[in-house]
Design a protein around this motif. Structure first.
Motif: not given
Ligand SMILES: C[S@@+](CC[C@H](N)C(=O)[O-])C[C@H]1O[C@@H](n2cnc3c(N)ncnc32)[C@H](O)[C@@H]1O
Length: 575
Positions: A457, A410-411, A437-438, A415, A455, A385-391
């Motif tokens: 949501p 990232e879904v 979709d993860g 993002r 990481d 779940c990478a968006g916006p990508g800090g980690k």
């Molecule tokens: C907590 S944020 C992640 C922050 C990110 N790791 C960072 O450090 O920038 C959760 C992310 O999960 C994404 N997300 C939500 N549902 C998802 C899914 N089913 N599969 C993959 N990513 C998903 C959201 O769009 C969001 O970008």
């Protein structure tokens, strides 16, 4: 108003006034009223034209002058309430469009964010000043104006007479003359008691018998009661005393310090510190926990060349620590005889290309085969779940140093675009961004990864400092919806992990329903995973040991204890 009248010591706008561009002429530009601003009648002293024919017989009326930073803060509140906007997205655009800079920008920011954070406290105060009229009977615009006035008086130490007169002028501009009298009277009543007196009073109203600490703290520290209760439970589950609750809630009301990450191999922390001093005049000091963190007193990190080039980024130390913990967690060797593709990410290429309708050999695909030598059994990393990508950027930089690759999934397509920007400084061939979709990835690429980050949501209740309005927007119902998603993502992550590989389950919420409960369910349901001691791993990588980590296996960081967001970390190894 004389500039000295409206000084905000709290915001650093020492001269108090809005100078130059900080003044607007009272037109309700962008307020969405659509009526061209305030009506002239009764809206200010009359001005006679000096001997200019018919002008003499038709007196001109002057629009009330309104302070541009205050108007901007008001508009942020209205957009947050009316269009579910995020204050931290709306405000920077408003400031830029109106050329509000420097101290005026600082004043507008503190006024908007502080009012949003402390809205619950101010509503408790205001409801004592309306002669029994419930706040729900007021126009929402008027209520926001009163909250802004209350924050200037009780939260920013703007002199009361300036706070009242400026808010009345703003009221005339954005809501017309009718409510100005009410705003004037209510704010004068607010100003008759100081903050300490009000906290005592609203605490007693919420908890008349002195037996309900949650209700009292909710009112005085401006948190919805369900959040206060949940945070109390999380503190206790983490082995912390309940009397830390007040400190935790107070920490949620403090703006976070500016923290940066110097991405390993891309910029050295010392060089970044020198750049910060050169570019912004700020002194940045090393972080307490992450070896890659720098903390500055203020400034806008997005202006730094290293940040613009994605060699560094703004990142909370808690986020840095959990990513570093995943990279440091002990793997077990792959099963004897286990057969799997050498890079793992090659399959990701194909999956990404399938989704995007592209050929995996497209020109913009990273050449993953160019990555350095990969350590056996530690070569394929996944950020689910990478968006916006800090980690992802921190993990990608580490992966490059260690000759591994990272698939950043990232879904949400937009993002995923942000992820591409975040990882853009990591040399080609290390990071692949995938839109998907993860929850499906585990089935599509079973057993392919050595290290996987989930990481998830979440409600973000651990990052209330950063998102001023979110405590009022979140509801307990969110937990049900998010809980199902979190469980599915964790199950998919485990499936995508090879035997002996490690999954880091992370949330920026300490709520037990999103943290321990999700992990404990996974341990029960999935069967083929074991918990690692995440506290021991964090101790092994932190510059100094974060106090109160406890005996593990989970790690829960806290704003009041560690100065970080309330990040949760569990490390699971596939067996
Ligand atoms: C907590 S944020 C992640 C922050 C990110 N790791 C960072 O450090 O920038 C959760 C992310 O999960 C994404 N997300 C939500 N549902 C998802 C899914 N089913 N599969 C993959 N990513 C998903 C959201 O769009 C969001 O970008």
């Amino acid at each position: 108003m004389s500039p000295a009248d409206s000084g905000s010591r709290g915001s650093g706008r020492g001269d108090g006034g809005s100078r130059g561009a900080g003044r607007a002429d009272g037109g309700a530009r962008g307020t969405g009223r659509g009526d061209g601003g305030p009506r002239a009648s009764g809206s200010g002293p009359r001005r006679q034209g000096p001997g200019r024919g018919s002008d003499q017989s038709r007196p001109r009326r002057r629009r009330p002058k309104v302070d541009a930073p205050r108007l901007a803060a008001y508009e942020v509140l209205r957009q947050v309430a009316g269009s579910d906007a995020y204050a931290n997205l709306v405000l920077p655009n408003l400031l830029r469009d109106r050329d509000i800079t420097g101290r005026d920008a600082g004043f507008a920011t503190e006024l908007a964010y502080g009012t949003l954070r402390l809205q619950g406290r101010y509503d408790a105060v205001l409801s004592q000043c309306t002669n029994g009229r419930p706040l729900s009977a007021l126009d929402p615009e008027v209520l926001d104006l009163l909250r802004l006035g209350a924050h200037q008086i009780l939260g920013m130490r703007v002199p009361a007479h300036a706070a009242v007169s400026e808010t009345v002028a703003l009221t005339r501009t954005v809501a017309g003359p009718a409510p100005a009298g009410l705003v004037n009277a209510v704010l004068r009543a607010v100003a008759r008691t100081d903050l300490a007196g009000w906290l005592e009073r609203i605490g007693e109203v919420a908890d008349p018998d002195g037996t309900n600490q949650v209700a009292r703290l909710s009112a005085t520290t401006s948190h919805p009661e369900w959040i206060t209760r949940a945070l109390r439970q999380s503190l206790l589950a983490d082995g912390r005393p309940a009397d830390e609750l007040g400190d935790l809630l107070d920490a949620d009301n403090e703006p976070p310090r500016v923290t940066l990450v110097a991405r390993p191999g891309l910029v050295a922390p010392q060089d970044l510190a020198e750049e910060i001093a050169r570019e912004s005049g700020q002194t940045a000091v090393p972080g307490r926990w992450s070896p890659f963190a720098l903390v500055a007193a203020g400034g806008d990190p997005s202006r730094l060349p290293s940040v613009r080039r994605a060699r560094a980024g703004a990142q909370d130390e808690g986020s840095q620590l959990v990513a570093l913990a995943l990279a440091a967690a002990p793997l077990a060797p792959p099963d004897e005889g286990e057969q799997r593709p050498t890079a793992g990410v090659d399959d990701a290429d194909r999956a990404t290309a399938r989704q995007a309708g592209e050929s995996p050999s497209g020109a913009d695909q990273p050449h993953l085969s160019q990555a350095g030598e990969r350590p056996a059994g530690d070569r394929a990393w996944l950020d689910l779940c990478a968006g916006p990508g800090g980690k992802a950027a921190l993990l990608g930089a580490l992966a490059h140093e260690r000759g591994a690759t990272l698939l950043a999934n990232e879904v949400a397509p937009h993002r995923a675009g942000l992820v591409r920007g975040s990882v853009s400084a990591v040399p080609d061939g290390t990071v692949q961004v995938r839109v998907g979709d993860g929850r499906d990835l585990g089935e599509e690429m079973p057993g392919r990864f050595d290290r996987v980050l989930v990481d998830a949501p979440c409600t973000g209740l651990g990052a209330l400092r950063r998102r001023p309005e979110s405590r009022w927007r979140r509801t307990p119902a969110d937990l049900t919806q998010l809980g199902a998603l979190q469980r599915s993502l964790l199950a998919s992550a485990v499936e995508a992990t090879r035997v002996g590989g490690v999954v880091a389950y992370v949330t920026c919420s300490p709520h037990l329903a999103e943290t321990r409960t999700v992990v404990e369910d996974a341990l029960r349901r999935l069967g083929d995973v074991e918990l690692l001691d995440a506290a021991a791993v964090v101790r092994s990588i932190a510059v100094t040991e974060p106090p109160g980590l406890g005996d593990g296996p989970f790690v829960q960081l806290w704003p009041h204890a560690h100065g970080t967001d309330a990040m949760f970390l569990a490390l699971l190894r596939r067996t």
